[in-house]
Design a protein around this motif. Sequence first.
Motif, PDB file in Angstrom:
ATOM      1  N   SER A  21     -34.670 -43.992  15.257  1.00 49.68           N
ATOM      2  CA  SER A  21     -34.475 -45.309  15.939  1.00 49.68           C
ATOM      3  C   SER A  21     -32.961 -45.761  15.300  1.00 49.68           C
ATOM      4  CB  SER A  21     -35.562 -46.278  15.361  1.00 49.68           C
ATOM      5  OG  SER A  21     -36.664 -45.934  15.905  1.00 49.68           O
ATOM      6  N   GLU A  22     -32.922 -45.639  14.003  1.00 50.97           N
ATOM      7  CA  GLU A  22     -31.690 -46.015  12.964  1.00 50.97           C
ATOM      8  C   GLU A  22     -30.279 -45.335  13.824  1.00 50.97           C
ATOM      9  OE1 GLU A  22     -29.764 -46.598   8.602  1.00 50.97           O
ATOM     10  OE2 GLU A  22     -31.671 -45.514   9.017  1.00 50.97           O
ATOM     11  N   LEU A  23     -30.393 -43.968  13.880  1.00 49.08           N
ATOM     12  CA  LEU A  23     -29.410 -43.347  14.775  1.00 49.08           C
ATOM     13  C   LEU A  23     -28.857 -44.072  15.909  1.00 49.08           C
ATOM     14  CD1 LEU A  23     -30.000 -39.702  13.547  1.00 49.08           C
ATOM     15  CD2 LEU A  23     -28.412 -40.872  12.647  1.00 49.08           C
ATOM     16  N   VAL A  24     -29.976 -44.285  16.701  1.00 48.39           N
ATOM     17  CA  VAL A  24     -29.803 -44.741  18.241  1.00 48.39           C
ATOM     18  C   VAL A  24     -29.179 -45.954  18.022  1.00 48.39           C
ATOM     19  CG1 VAL A  24     -30.971 -45.558  20.149  1.00 48.39           C
ATOM     20  CG2 VAL A  24     -31.440 -43.332  19.267  1.00 48.39           C
ATOM     21  N   LEU A  25     -29.677 -46.836  17.078  1.00 44.58           N
ATOM     22  CA  LEU A  25     -29.254 -48.202  16.937  1.00 44.58           C
ATOM     23  C   LEU A  25     -27.694 -48.254  16.397  1.00 44.58           C
ATOM     24  CD1 LEU A  25     -29.353 -51.218  16.540  1.00 44.58           C
ATOM     25  CD2 LEU A  25     -30.247 -50.923  14.325  1.00 44.58           C
ATOM     26  N   ARG A  26     -27.398 -47.316  15.386  1.00 36.99           N
ATOM     27  CA  ARG A  26     -25.832 -47.262  14.877  1.00 36.99           C
ATOM     28  C   ARG A  26     -25.128 -46.736  16.171  1.00 36.99           C
ATOM     29  NH1 ARG A  26     -25.019 -47.611   9.335  1.00 36.99           N
ATOM     30  NH2 ARG A  26     -27.018 -47.896   8.010  1.00 36.99           N
ATOM     31  N   ALA A  27     -25.555 -45.614  16.759  1.00 35.64           N
ATOM     32  CA  ALA A  27     -24.648 -45.164  17.971  1.00 35.64           C
ATOM     33  C   ALA A  27     -24.273 -46.072  18.808  1.00 35.64           C
ATOM     34  CB  ALA A  27     -25.481 -43.914  18.453  1.00 35.64           C
ATOM     35  N   ALA A  28     -25.587 -46.801  19.227  1.00 31.10           N
ATOM     36  CA  ALA A  28     -25.121 -47.838  20.394  1.00 31.10           C
ATOM     37  C   ALA A  28     -24.166 -48.920  19.980  1.00 31.10           C
ATOM     38  CB  ALA A  28     -26.738 -48.549  20.577  1.00 31.10           C
TER      39      ALA A  28
ATOM     40  N   LYS B 272     -39.961 -38.218  28.307  1.00 34.93           N
ATOM     41  CA  LYS B 272     -40.237 -39.580  28.423  1.00 34.93           C
ATOM     42  C   LYS B 272     -40.883 -40.425  27.223  1.00 34.93           C
ATOM     43  CE  LYS B 272     -44.168 -42.028  30.706  1.00 34.93           C
ATOM     44  NZ  LYS B 272     -45.079 -41.856  32.179  1.00 34.93           N
ATOM     45  N   GLN B 273     -42.242 -39.633  26.439  1.00 34.79           N
ATOM     46  CA  GLN B 273     -42.955 -40.449  25.388  1.00 34.79           C
ATOM     47  C   GLN B 273     -41.709 -40.729  24.277  1.00 34.79           C
ATOM     48  OE1 GLN B 273     -45.717 -37.916  23.868  1.00 34.79           O
ATOM     49  NE2 GLN B 273     -46.705 -39.356  22.770  1.00 34.79           N
ATOM     50  N   LEU B 274     -40.760 -39.764  23.990  1.00 31.88           N
ATOM     51  CA  LEU B 274     -39.877 -40.148  23.106  1.00 31.88           C
ATOM     52  C   LEU B 274     -38.767 -41.209  23.326  1.00 31.88           C
ATOM     53  CD1 LEU B 274     -38.350 -39.267  20.355  1.00 31.88           C
ATOM     54  CD2 LEU B 274     -37.416 -37.531  21.415  1.00 31.88           C
ATOM     55  N   SER B 275     -38.510 -41.225  24.452  1.00 33.25           N
ATOM     56  CA  SER B 275     -37.636 -42.320  24.908  1.00 33.25           C
ATOM     57  C   SER B 275     -38.090 -43.737  24.888  1.00 33.25           C
ATOM     58  CB  SER B 275     -36.841 -42.031  26.161  1.00 33.25           C
ATOM     59  OG  SER B 275     -37.773 -41.838  27.048  1.00 33.25           O
ATOM     60  N   GLU B 276     -39.263 -43.644  25.322  1.00 40.47           N
ATOM     61  CA  GLU B 276     -40.243 -45.008  25.246  1.00 40.47           C
ATOM     62  C   GLU B 276     -40.473 -45.446  24.110  1.00 40.47           C
ATOM     63  OE1 GLU B 276     -43.640 -44.387  27.748  1.00 40.47           O
ATOM     64  OE2 GLU B 276     -42.425 -44.799  29.834  1.00 40.47           O
ATOM     65  N   ARG B 277     -40.781 -44.675  23.121  1.00 39.73           N
ATOM     66  CA  ARG B 277     -41.556 -44.804  21.779  1.00 39.73           C
ATOM     67  C   ARG B 277     -39.634 -45.352  21.062  1.00 39.73           C
ATOM     68  NH1 ARG B 277     -43.343 -40.316  18.269  1.00 39.73           N
ATOM     69  NH2 ARG B 277     -41.139 -39.946  18.126  1.00 39.73           N
ATOM     70  N   THR B 278     -38.736 -44.612  21.217  1.00 39.94           N
ATOM     71  CA  THR B 278     -37.618 -45.168  20.673  1.00 39.94           C
ATOM     72  C   THR B 278     -37.182 -46.638  20.867  1.00 39.94           C
ATOM     73  OG1 THR B 278     -36.863 -42.923  20.509  1.00 39.94           O
ATOM     74  CG2 THR B 278     -35.123 -44.501  20.026  1.00 39.94           C
ATOM     75  N   ILE B 279     -37.221 -46.769  22.311  1.00 42.54           N
ATOM     76  CA  ILE B 279     -36.972 -48.131  22.787  1.00 42.54           C
ATOM     77  C   ILE B 279     -37.915 -49.269  22.267  1.00 42.54           C
ATOM     78  CG2 ILE B 279     -37.053 -49.714  25.026  1.00 42.54           C
ATOM     79  CD1 ILE B 279     -34.487 -47.981  24.648  1.00 42.54           C
ATOM     80  N   ARG B 280     -39.126 -48.818  22.128  1.00 38.42           N
ATOM     81  CA  ARG B 280     -39.865 -49.819  21.512  1.00 38.42           C
ATOM     82  C   ARG B 280     -39.531 -50.247  20.264  1.00 38.42           C
ATOM     83  NH1 ARG B 280     -44.170 -46.751  24.145  1.00 38.42           N
ATOM     84  NH2 ARG B 280     -44.586 -45.664  22.126  1.00 38.42           N
TER      85      ARG B 280
ATOM     86  N   LEU C 249     -36.647 -49.714  18.695  1.00 41.12           N
ATOM     87  CA  LEU C 249     -35.553 -50.297  18.788  1.00 41.12           C
ATOM     88  C   LEU C 249     -35.550 -51.721  18.879  1.00 41.12           C
ATOM     89  CD1 LEU C 249     -32.379 -50.163  18.380  1.00 41.12           C
ATOM     90  CD2 LEU C 249     -32.264 -49.390  20.905  1.00 41.12           C
ATOM     91  N   LYS C 250     -36.462 -52.231  20.011  1.00 43.34           N
ATOM     92  CA  LYS C 250     -36.658 -53.525  20.284  1.00 43.34           C
ATOM     93  C   LYS C 250     -37.035 -54.696  19.076  1.00 43.34           C
ATOM     94  CE  LYS C 250     -37.831 -53.137  25.239  1.00 43.34           C
ATOM     95  NZ  LYS C 250     -38.823 -53.268  26.232  1.00 43.34           N
TER      96      LYS C 250
ATOM     97  N   LYS D 193     -33.606 -56.675  19.960  1.00 46.26           N
ATOM     98  CA  LYS D 193     -34.219 -56.605  21.347  1.00 46.26           C
ATOM     99  C   LYS D 193     -33.126 -56.783  22.347  1.00 46.26           C
ATOM    100  CE  LYS D 193     -37.623 -59.194  23.912  1.00 46.26           C
ATOM    101  NZ  LYS D 193     -38.367 -60.323  23.850  1.00 46.26           N
ATOM    102  N   LEU D 194     -31.953 -57.477  22.199  1.00 45.91           N
ATOM    103  CA  LEU D 194     -30.964 -57.527  23.373  1.00 45.91           C
ATOM    104  C   LEU D 194     -30.112 -56.121  23.450  1.00 45.91           C
ATOM    105  CD1 LEU D 194     -29.161 -59.061  25.103  1.00 45.91           C
ATOM    106  CD2 LEU D 194     -27.663 -59.701  23.281  1.00 45.91           C
ATOM    107  N   LEU D 195     -30.186 -55.695  22.486  1.00 44.72           N
ATOM    108  CA  LEU D 195     -29.428 -54.115  22.623  1.00 44.72           C
ATOM    109  C   LEU D 195     -30.322 -53.183  23.110  1.00 44.72           C
ATOM    110  CD1 LEU D 195     -27.063 -52.360  21.869  1.00 44.72           C
ATOM    111  CD2 LEU D 195     -28.032 -51.912  19.724  1.00 44.72           C
ATOM    112  N   ALA D 196     -31.424 -53.087  22.842  1.00 51.19           N
ATOM    113  CA  ALA D 196     -32.648 -52.446  23.668  1.00 51.19           C
ATOM    114  C   ALA D 196     -32.766 -52.568  25.211  1.00 51.19           C
ATOM    115  CB  ALA D 196     -34.030 -52.525  22.920  1.00 51.19           C
ATOM    116  N   GLN D 197     -32.384 -53.897  25.373  1.00 51.44           N
ATOM    117  CA  GLN D 197     -32.352 -54.103  26.865  1.00 51.44           C
ATOM    118  C   GLN D 197     -31.258 -53.683  27.643  1.00 51.44           C
ATOM    119  OE1 GLN D 197     -33.280 -58.346  27.504  1.00 51.44           O
ATOM    120  NE2 GLN D 197     -32.425 -58.343  29.675  1.00 51.44           N
ATOM    121  N   ILE D 198     -30.062 -53.783  26.676  1.00 55.73           N
ATOM    122  CA  ILE D 198     -28.799 -53.232  27.568  1.00 55.73           C
ATOM    123  C   ILE D 198     -28.996 -51.956  27.655  1.00 55.73           C
ATOM    124  CG2 ILE D 198     -26.466 -52.770  27.186  1.00 55.73           C
ATOM    125  CD1 ILE D 198     -26.449 -55.611  25.382  1.00 55.73           C
ATOM    126  N   ILE D 199     -29.593 -51.047  26.714  1.00 58.32           N
ATOM    127  CA  ILE D 199     -29.612 -49.610  26.778  1.00 58.32           C
ATOM    128  C   ILE D 199     -30.736 -49.353  28.050  1.00 58.32           C
ATOM    129  CG2 ILE D 199     -30.530 -47.666  25.750  1.00 58.32           C
ATOM    130  CD1 ILE D 199     -29.652 -48.691  23.040  1.00 58.32           C
TER     131      ILE D 199
END
Length: 346
Positions: A169-176, A223-231, A233-234, A238-244
């Motif tokens: 989640s941290e890597l995804v957040l920082r990359a985004a 699917k399971q990994l992407s959904e969990r990561t989005i959750r 990240l929210k 929350k706004l960044l997760a929505q944009i992604i």
Amino acid sequence: MPDEIDTLTEDAPRVPAAIQGASAAAILLMLLDESEAATILKHLGPEEVKQIAKSMYDSANASENQIEQALDQFVSESRNVSALAVGADTRIRTVIHEAVGNVRADNILAAVAPQSSAASLEMLRWMDVDAISALLANEHPQVGALILSVLIPDVAARAIETLDEALQSELVLRAAQLTSVPAAAIEDLESVLAAANVSGQRVAKQPIGGPSDVAKIMKKMPKQLSERTIRTLKKTDKLLAQIIEEEMFIFENLRDLDAKALGTVLRSVDAAQLAVALKGTDADMVDRCLATMSKRASETIRDEMAEMTMVKRTDVDEAQKAIMQIVRQMAASGEIMIAGGGDDYV
């Protein structure tokens, strides 16, 4: 032999040798339809476009003989495909850089032209996924985010899959959150690569990362990994997760739905809203969407679209986003399925 050379020189177009290729290209482009010529120019760099544009002005009054020579040159080079090594590297790199961006283009091109790739990314290009995962796990998350953004989406998705959930989640957040790479960050990456016996070089500041790039990576994840990561990240942004989420499946991706799923979605959409959303698409998209509806309903929407004058781009975007929200809700409830990474669906 000298006499023959003199004769050829006298018959050739009066174009300086240094820009002869650009002049021939300019003539060919002027023979094409405007939209076709523009499509070709989009694949060239700024300096190349500038040179060809100048040559197009210079060649505006080209003689019939010059036009024939340009066509002959094109046909001759086309027949000798195996001899296109001269200038091929520049042409190929220009196209790939335009398509996927400078940093990722270097990453991809290294697979076929490693001898001319940037040394600072050499380790990443040749490491296997497990080695990249280990690097992401052991380095500072900011460096990890940079590495993640440099990788092509397929590799990045597999590299992040085995990491700790919090680190994912941290890597995804920082990359985004990346928009460009300062020199200090490049230096950190070079230090990491240098520790692995790879000598780096300074790289110019490049636009990479951001929600769009992360969305491409997330689409390649199971699917399971992407959904969990989005959750996860929210919980942080929350706004960044929505944009992604929005970037993971945009309005144009409705083309990927089968007719049944598309019809299910559109039956839940207000006709006026759909008319506005379709106003910003091409005729093929309009036909595909309306083909899933009854004749009466499709005619009603076409009439509404015809009656519209100018529609603000913001209004079109809002209508499309509202429809995509319906798509995501239906996908979450299982009413429709959207193809995801590998054999997964979301």
